[in-house]
Scaffold this active site. Sequence first.
Site, PDB file in Angstrom:
ATOM      1  N   SER A  22       0.815  -1.219   0.000  1.00 39.50           N
ATOM      2  CA  SER A  22       0.000   0.000   0.000  1.00 39.50           C
ATOM      3  C   SER A  22       0.851   1.272   0.000  1.00 39.50           C
ATOM      4  O   SER A  22       0.331   2.379   0.084  1.00 39.50           O
ATOM      5  CB  SER A  22      -0.924   0.000   1.226  1.00 39.50           C
ATOM      6  OG  SER A  22      -0.162  -0.173   2.409  1.00 39.50           O
ATOM      7  N   THR A 154     -39.068  27.430  -9.016  1.00 45.53           N
ATOM      8  CA  THR A 154     -39.355  26.074  -8.557  1.00 45.53           C
ATOM      9  C   THR A 154     -39.553  25.268  -9.840  1.00 45.53           C
ATOM     10  O   THR A 154     -40.016  25.818 -10.846  1.00 45.53           O
ATOM     11  CB  THR A 154     -40.633  25.971  -7.696  1.00 45.53           C
ATOM     12  OG1 THR A 154     -41.754  26.363  -8.501  1.00 45.53           O
ATOM     13  CG2 THR A 154     -40.561  26.859  -6.454  1.00 45.53           C
ATOM     14  N   HIS A 155     -39.159  24.026  -9.827  1.00 44.63           N
ATOM     15  CA  HIS A 155     -39.203  23.184 -11.038  1.00 44.63           C
ATOM     16  C   HIS A 155     -38.409  23.819 -12.179  1.00 44.63           C
ATOM     17  O   HIS A 155     -38.699  23.573 -13.344  1.00 44.63           O
ATOM     18  CB  HIS A 155     -40.639  22.935 -11.505  1.00 44.63           C
ATOM     19  CG  HIS A 155     -41.561  22.500 -10.406  1.00 44.63           C
ATOM     20  ND1 HIS A 155     -41.825  21.182 -10.139  1.00 44.63           N
ATOM     21  CD2 HIS A 155     -42.245  23.222  -9.483  1.00 44.63           C
ATOM     22  CE1 HIS A 155     -42.658  21.104  -9.099  1.00 44.63           C
ATOM     23  NE2 HIS A 155     -42.920  22.333  -8.680  1.00 44.63           N
ATOM     24  N   SER A 276     -13.243  25.961 -26.333  1.00 48.19           N
ATOM     25  CA  SER A 276     -13.446  24.719 -27.066  1.00 48.19           C
ATOM     26  C   SER A 276     -12.376  24.619 -28.136  1.00 48.19           C
ATOM     27  O   SER A 276     -12.026  25.617 -28.769  1.00 48.19           O
ATOM     28  CB  SER A 276     -14.833  24.726 -27.705  1.00 48.19           C
ATOM     29  OG  SER A 276     -14.857  23.833 -28.804  1.00 48.19           O
ATOM     30  N   LYS A 282     -16.875  29.514 -28.099  1.00 48.43           N
ATOM     31  CA  LYS A 282     -17.301  28.960 -26.805  1.00 48.43           C
ATOM     32  C   LYS A 282     -16.500  29.469 -25.615  1.00 48.43           C
ATOM     33  O   LYS A 282     -15.299  29.685 -25.692  1.00 48.43           O
ATOM     34  CB  LYS A 282     -17.178  27.423 -26.835  1.00 48.43           C
ATOM     35  CG  LYS A 282     -18.177  26.719 -27.703  1.00 48.43           C
ATOM     36  CD  LYS A 282     -19.620  26.926 -27.264  1.00 48.43           C
ATOM     37  CE  LYS A 282     -19.933  26.154 -26.001  1.00 48.43           C
ATOM     38  NZ  LYS A 282     -19.926  24.713 -26.214  1.00 48.43           N
ATOM     39  N   ASN A 284     -16.608  28.004 -21.769  1.00 46.51           N
ATOM     40  CA  ASN A 284     -17.263  26.925 -21.025  1.00 46.51           C
ATOM     41  C   ASN A 284     -16.999  26.970 -19.520  1.00 46.51           C
ATOM     42  O   ASN A 284     -15.910  27.322 -19.093  1.00 46.51           O
ATOM     43  CB  ASN A 284     -16.807  25.572 -21.571  1.00 46.51           C
ATOM     44  CG  ASN A 284     -17.298  25.333 -22.989  1.00 46.51           C
ATOM     45  OD1 ASN A 284     -18.340  25.839 -23.385  1.00 46.51           O
ATOM     46  ND2 ASN A 284     -16.534  24.579 -23.760  1.00 46.51           N
ATOM     47  N   GLU A 289     -18.573  22.238 -13.978  1.00 47.19           N
ATOM     48  CA  GLU A 289     -18.943  20.887 -14.420  1.00 47.19           C
ATOM     49  C   GLU A 289     -18.121  19.829 -13.690  1.00 47.19           C
ATOM     50  O   GLU A 289     -18.629  18.796 -13.259  1.00 47.19           O
ATOM     51  CB  GLU A 289     -18.742  20.762 -15.928  1.00 47.19           C
ATOM     52  CG  GLU A 289     -19.674  21.657 -16.724  1.00 47.19           C
ATOM     53  CD  GLU A 289     -19.232  21.794 -18.170  1.00 47.19           C
ATOM     54  OE1 GLU A 289     -19.476  20.860 -18.937  1.00 47.19           O
ATOM     55  OE2 GLU A 289     -18.612  22.812 -18.512  1.00 47.19           O
ATOM     56  N   GLN A 321      -7.429  -1.617   4.648  1.00 41.64           N
ATOM     57  CA  GLN A 321      -6.424  -0.879   3.883  1.00 41.64           C
ATOM     58  C   GLN A 321      -7.070  -0.133   2.719  1.00 41.64           C
ATOM     59  O   GLN A 321      -6.552   0.880   2.253  1.00 41.64           O
ATOM     60  CB  GLN A 321      -5.366  -1.866   3.370  1.00 41.64           C
ATOM     61  CG  GLN A 321      -4.284  -1.259   2.527  1.00 41.64           C
ATOM     62  CD  GLN A 321      -3.137  -2.228   2.319  1.00 41.64           C
ATOM     63  OE1 GLN A 321      -2.440  -2.607   3.262  1.00 41.64           O
ATOM     64  NE2 GLN A 321      -2.935  -2.657   1.090  1.00 41.64           N
ATOM     65  N   LYS A 324      -8.118   3.937   2.119  1.00 38.90           N
ATOM     66  CA  LYS A 324      -7.235   5.086   1.917  1.00 38.90           C
ATOM     67  C   LYS A 324      -7.234   5.699   0.527  1.00 38.90           C
ATOM     68  O   LYS A 324      -7.375   6.917   0.362  1.00 38.90           O
ATOM     69  CB  LYS A 324      -5.795   4.696   2.267  1.00 38.90           C
ATOM     70  CG  LYS A 324      -5.629   4.412   3.720  1.00 38.90           C
ATOM     71  CD  LYS A 324      -4.249   3.916   4.052  1.00 38.90           C
ATOM     72  CE  LYS A 324      -4.279   3.296   5.418  1.00 38.90           C
ATOM     73  NZ  LYS A 324      -5.182   2.113   5.505  1.00 38.90           N
TER      74      LYS A 324
HETATM   75  N1  ARG Z   1      -1.412  -1.136   5.375  1.00 42.80           N
HETATM   76  C1  ARG Z   1      -2.277  -1.566   6.405  1.00 42.80           C
HETATM   77  C2  ARG Z   1      -3.590  -0.788   6.405  1.00 42.80           C
HETATM   78  O1  ARG Z   1      -3.621   0.221   5.777  1.00 42.80           O
HETATM   79  C3  ARG Z   1      -1.605  -1.384   7.712  1.00 42.80           C
HETATM   80  C4  ARG Z   1      -2.033  -2.355   8.758  1.00 42.80           C
HETATM   81  C5  ARG Z   1      -1.599  -3.698   8.391  1.00 42.80           C
HETATM   82  N2  ARG Z   1      -1.823  -4.633   9.441  1.00 42.80           N
HETATM   83  C6  ARG Z   1      -1.686  -5.903   9.297  1.00 42.80           C
HETATM   84  N3  ARG Z   1      -1.906  -6.627  10.303  1.00 42.80           N
HETATM   85  N4  ARG Z   1      -1.369  -6.436   8.148  1.00 42.80           N
HETATM   86  O2  ARG Z   1      -4.586  -1.160   6.991  1.00 42.80           O
END
Ligand code: ARG
Length: 464
Positions: A22, A154-155, A276, A282, A284, A289, A321, A324
């Site tokens: 990770s 409204t609408h 554009s 144009k 934009n 958006e 994990q 994140k």
């Molecule tokens: N990279 C892991 C996470 O984001 C860290 C914790 C990992 N713990 C484990 N027992 N493998 O959750």
Amino acid sequence: MKLWGGRFSKEMSGDTLAFTRSLDFDLKLWPYDLAVTRVHAAALNLCGLLSDEELRSVQEALEAMESELEEGIFPFRPDDEDIHTAVERELVERIGEAGARLRAARSRNDQVAADMRLYVKKESAAVARLLLALCEALLEKAEAHLGVIMPGFTHLQPAQPILLSHHLHAYLEMLRRDLERLREAKRRADVCPLGSGALAGVTFPLDRRLMAEELGFAAISANSVDAVSDRDFLADFLYALCMASVHMSRLCEELVLWSSPLFGLLELDDAYATGSSLMPQKKNPDIAELMRGRAARAIGTLQQLLALLKGLPLAYNRDLQEDKEATFSLVEGLKRGIRALTGMIVTMGLDSARMRELASRGYLTATDLADYLVRKGVPFLRAHEVAGKAVSMCVGRGVELSELPLEDLTSLHPAIGDDIYDHIRAEASVEMRDLPGGTATRQVREALRRAREWLEEEMEYWRE
Ligand code: ARG
């Protein structure tokens, strides 16, 4: 180096590492991971598990690593699984046994929970500050345009005349609630899980309160099993972001509509619009958006987290994990977006004359005609019918209500006198709505005054 391996007789396969790693995204957690490691080392020292000298060498090594991480020259290895592993591997390589002692009384499970909580605390404040700048931009526009009348919808159909400032103030109310939610998200993240270990707590007498205090946490978690598996605080944060994104998306939808020549209510500044590649004429509203699009991402991110959590047995599971990557990308994207949107609002030009002009078209004061009759003693249901007939008369002749001759109006109801024309002007329609929360100038001026007061307090609260 791995943080485990004693019981394994084979190296991890490349595919296992590639899939489970990770570091690419949790690298973002390094400032928190260093802080947590520093505090953990100090706590071990207090328990007698790390000598003063060892503590000093840990602190020095962490300091050196901090500047390397800042400069982007930290010597990561391809087999560093995550930021926690990388930091610890380097510590061991740099200072040997002192580094190797740090794994005592902690697990990556309580470590990553602490990192994420610190992250949410920091980022909720960062987002809050950007939203406050957006509020300031909206409030300035509202203050500068007090008195400008526009059609309220409204609408998406023209409905009744309102003050432009009243319309803008509606967004300030939404954002005010969003900032409340961010306060709450930050408060919920403000609990320190350190000392929970892998799930059961640890066998050494870590001073949990001191660790929490040193990291700036308001409290310590009450249950180690919950502490390592809980991501509610993240869901709360994402919901706050979601709601704010949905509000900004609605605002952006209006910026898109209003800047279309078909509405012609606002002109985007060149610096905050895009062209554009094919159509030279144009201009934009891409920022607006993309912010609408970003709201979809926010909703998806919250949904992803809830789906991630719903089937997890206690306590920690590696699934966590996956909280994140989407979160980090959402937060970065949103921050950039809020900045751009704020600039777009600060610089845009609002066409007050056109707004006023549109407010006098489309029989927007038909309700006021009915209300006029109610004041003369006519039940609203009947009055509504009369006003409807008046509108139908206007449609047939291609005129506005205020252009109908008095005889015609009187023919619809004898209670209508020549003072009717004072009641069906857009200005009168607006000023008659003179109750708290209404669109009369007096009320809106008061609402803006309160918004200004609130904004100053809120800015104080989120000041760094
Ligand atoms: N990279 C892991 C996470 O984001 C860290 C914790 C990992 N713990 C484990 N027992 N493998 O959750």
